[in-house]
Design an enzyme around this catalytic site. Structure first.
Site, mmCIF file in Angstrom:
data_model
loop_
_atom_site.group_PDB
_atom_site.id
_atom_site.type_symbol
_atom_site.label_atom_id
_atom_site.label_comp_id
_atom_site.label_asym_id
_atom_site.label_seq_id
_atom_site.Cartn_x
_atom_site.Cartn_y
_atom_site.Cartn_z
ATOM 1 C CG LEU A 51 -11.156 14.539 2.091
ATOM 2 C CD1 LEU A 51 -9.736 14.894 1.653
ATOM 3 C CD2 LEU A 51 -12.164 15.301 1.211
ATOM 4 N N PRO A 75 -10.854 11.884 11.965
ATOM 5 C CG PRO A 75 -10.212 10.263 13.526
ATOM 6 C CD PRO A 75 -9.885 10.786 12.160
ATOM 7 N N GLY A 108 -13.258 17.254 9.087
ATOM 8 C CA GLY A 108 -14.376 16.841 8.227
ATOM 9 C C GLY A 108 -14.612 17.913 7.184
ATOM 10 C CB SER A 109 -16.657 21.017 7.256
ATOM 11 O OG SER A 109 -17.866 20.371 7.587
ATOM 12 C CD1 TRP A 120 -16.218 10.882 9.499
ATOM 13 C CD2 TRP A 120 -17.845 9.538 10.239
ATOM 14 N NE1 TRP A 120 -16.637 11.358 10.702
ATOM 15 C CE2 TRP A 120 -17.635 10.562 11.180
ATOM 16 C CE3 TRP A 120 -18.810 8.557 10.500
ATOM 17 C CZ2 TRP A 120 -18.354 10.634 12.364
ATOM 18 C CZ3 TRP A 120 -19.534 8.642 11.664
ATOM 19 C CH2 TRP A 120 -19.300 9.672 12.571
ATOM 20 C CB THR A 125 -18.348 4.670 2.221
ATOM 21 O OG1 THR A 125 -19.032 5.770 2.830
ATOM 22 C CG2 THR A 125 -19.368 3.762 1.537
ATOM 23 C CD GLN A 143 -47.352 13.525 10.209
ATOM 24 O OE1 GLN A 143 -46.292 13.261 10.729
ATOM 25 N NE2 GLN A 143 -48.446 13.811 10.897
ATOM 26 C CD GLU A 167 -19.664 11.973 -2.212
ATOM 27 O OE1 GLU A 167 -19.567 12.719 -3.187
ATOM 28 O OE2 GLU A 167 -19.635 10.728 -2.290
#
Ligand SMILES: Cc1cc2nc3c(=O)[nH]c(=O)nc-3n(C[C@H](O)[C@H](O)[C@H](O)COP(=O)(O)OP(=O)(O)OC[C@H]3O[C@@H](n4cnc5c(N)ncnc54)[C@H](O)[C@@H]3O)c2cc1C
Length: 380
Positions: A126, A129, A132-133, A157, A159, A336, A363
């Protein structure tokens, strides 16, 4: 007989099998795969063979016919062993969803069994470059030419990009905006499909993420999934379920970090006392455990809505938001608790912390989840 969570004997045995397989095949190799950037392709084949890549799908196609919430508990176990594998299995389920829900019977029969068996792995394409959002602004284009579509553009991106056998590609076939997008099943071997840039990531190094280019890629018109113009709706619907997958991955990763922190805190002595005995540390551990339980409960509750066939998109966004923020907090606290030892790769917690960050991004970033939740709350 069902236990307090509602798992029957068969489901309890299934989750034991996942835990055992995850410990044997994945956890033992996780640090090495991550350090050396080795993509464990064979593990996905093994997961497929064990029936673990198709848990929520019908047996008819090789699936496990399990409720979605049981699939999520399995995903949690895989992610506890290694996030790259859990998230990879979640992406595989996402790609299969598209064919299962929106494909024709012929497409389901052709493409689902090899994907469920782990013979094929797939990618969900989906992002680009430049988009995205704002996914509806995507610019990859598919033009109908006789009995084919000709595809041109770059997906970002991705996967498993470059390793996948098929790509579920969202491309523009019509007007600008959400209504001009369609969904295509693109076999990776089609001429013109190429992996471009392989990303050098902060974490999840055993999960390849790449740009994939489509250069005059010709796919048969019967590789269109759903109607022309329905692609954006399909992509968003898939992401509702996918976000629950990311939430389950987050719970798994956070649980691994808590386990590691507990072992270390019981063992490590300062001022002559195991540090777990210091209230400052035990309160941190208490908060970590509480947040994980809450994240799991939110995730499973949203999944049960999905299983019941009632709207669950808002709850999925809440689960993804809360669980991934929990994973970030818990892994940071695990570092930590390890003190200086948390900052070196002798212990896994520095890796967990690097891995957690991506869960707040993929996602739909957590800002976008808030947008989804806020819109649902304030809709007139
Ligand atoms: C390891 C990895 C794997 C991925 N796998 C896939 C995959 O398989 N398939 C796929 O399609 N994509 C994949 N993605 C892409 C991922 O979904 C996007 O990175 C994500 O949707 C954000 O898009 P972006 O990176 O372009 O950031 P942008 O959209 O440019 O956002 C930049 C910043 O602006 C914020 N922002 C944007 N819009 C708003 C708004 N309206 N309100 C408030 N804040 C906003 C974002 O939250 C973010 O903080 C992957 C990403 C990574 C890192």
């Amino acid at each position: 007989m069902t236990d307090h969570r509602g798992l029957n004997d068969e489901q309890t045995a299934l989750l034991s099998l996942v835990r055992e397989l995850a410990a044997r095949e994945i956890a033992q190799n996780a640090s090495r795969w991550e350090r050396d950037g080795i993509f464990p392709r064979d593990t996905f084949t093994a997961l497929g063979k064990a029936g673990l890549l198709g848990l929520p799908y019908p047996e008819k196609y090789g699936g496990g016919e399990q409720p979605y919430w049981v699939y999520l508990l399995a995903l949690e176990e895989l992610s506890r062993a290694l996030l790259s594998v859990g998230l990879g299995a979640s992406v595989q389920t996402l790609t299969i969803f598209v064919t299962y829900v929106h494909g024709t019977e012929e497409q389901r029969a052709r493409w689902m069994p090899p994907a469920l068996a782990g013979e094929w792995i797939g990618s969900y394409c989906l992002s680009e470059p430049g988009s995205g959002s704002d996914a509806a602004a995507l610019s990859t284009r598919a033009v109908r030419d006789g009995d084919s579509y000709v595809l041109n553009g770059t997906k970002a991106w991705v996967t498993h990009g470059g390793e996948s056998d098929y790509y579920i590609v969202f491309a523009r076939t019509g007007e600008a905006g959400a209504k001009g997008i369609s969904t295509l099943f693109v076999p990776a071997a089609t001429p013109g499909v190429a992996r471009a840039k392989l990303e050098d990531k902060m974490g999840m190094k055993s999960s390849p993420t790449a740009q994939v280019t489509f250069d005059d890629v010709r796919v048969p018109a019967d590789h269109l999934i759903g109607e022309e113009g329905s692609g954006f709706r399909i992509a968003m619907e898939a992401l509702d379920g996918g976000r629950l997958g990311i939430a389950a991955c987050s719970v798994g990763l956070a649980s691994a970090a808590l386990d590691a922190a507990l072992v270390f805190a019981r063992d490590r002595k300062q001022f002559g006392t195991p540090i777990a005995q210091f209230e400052g540390i035990s309160f941190m551990l208490a908060d970590m455990a509480t947040q994980i339980e809450a994240a799991r409960a939110l995730t499973i509750d949203a999944a049960k809505r999905r299983d019941a066939g009632v709207p669950f998109g808002t709850q999925a966004a809440m689960a993804k938001l809360f669980a991934s923020d929990t994973a970030m907090r818990v892994t940071t606290d695990a570092v930590q608790i390890h003190g200086g030892y948390g900052y070196v790769d002798e212990f896994p917690v520095e890796r967990y912390m690097r891995e957690a960050k991506v869960l707040q991004i993929v996602e739909g970033t957590n800002q976008i989840q808030r947008l989804v939740i806020g819109r649902a709350l304030t809709r007139p």
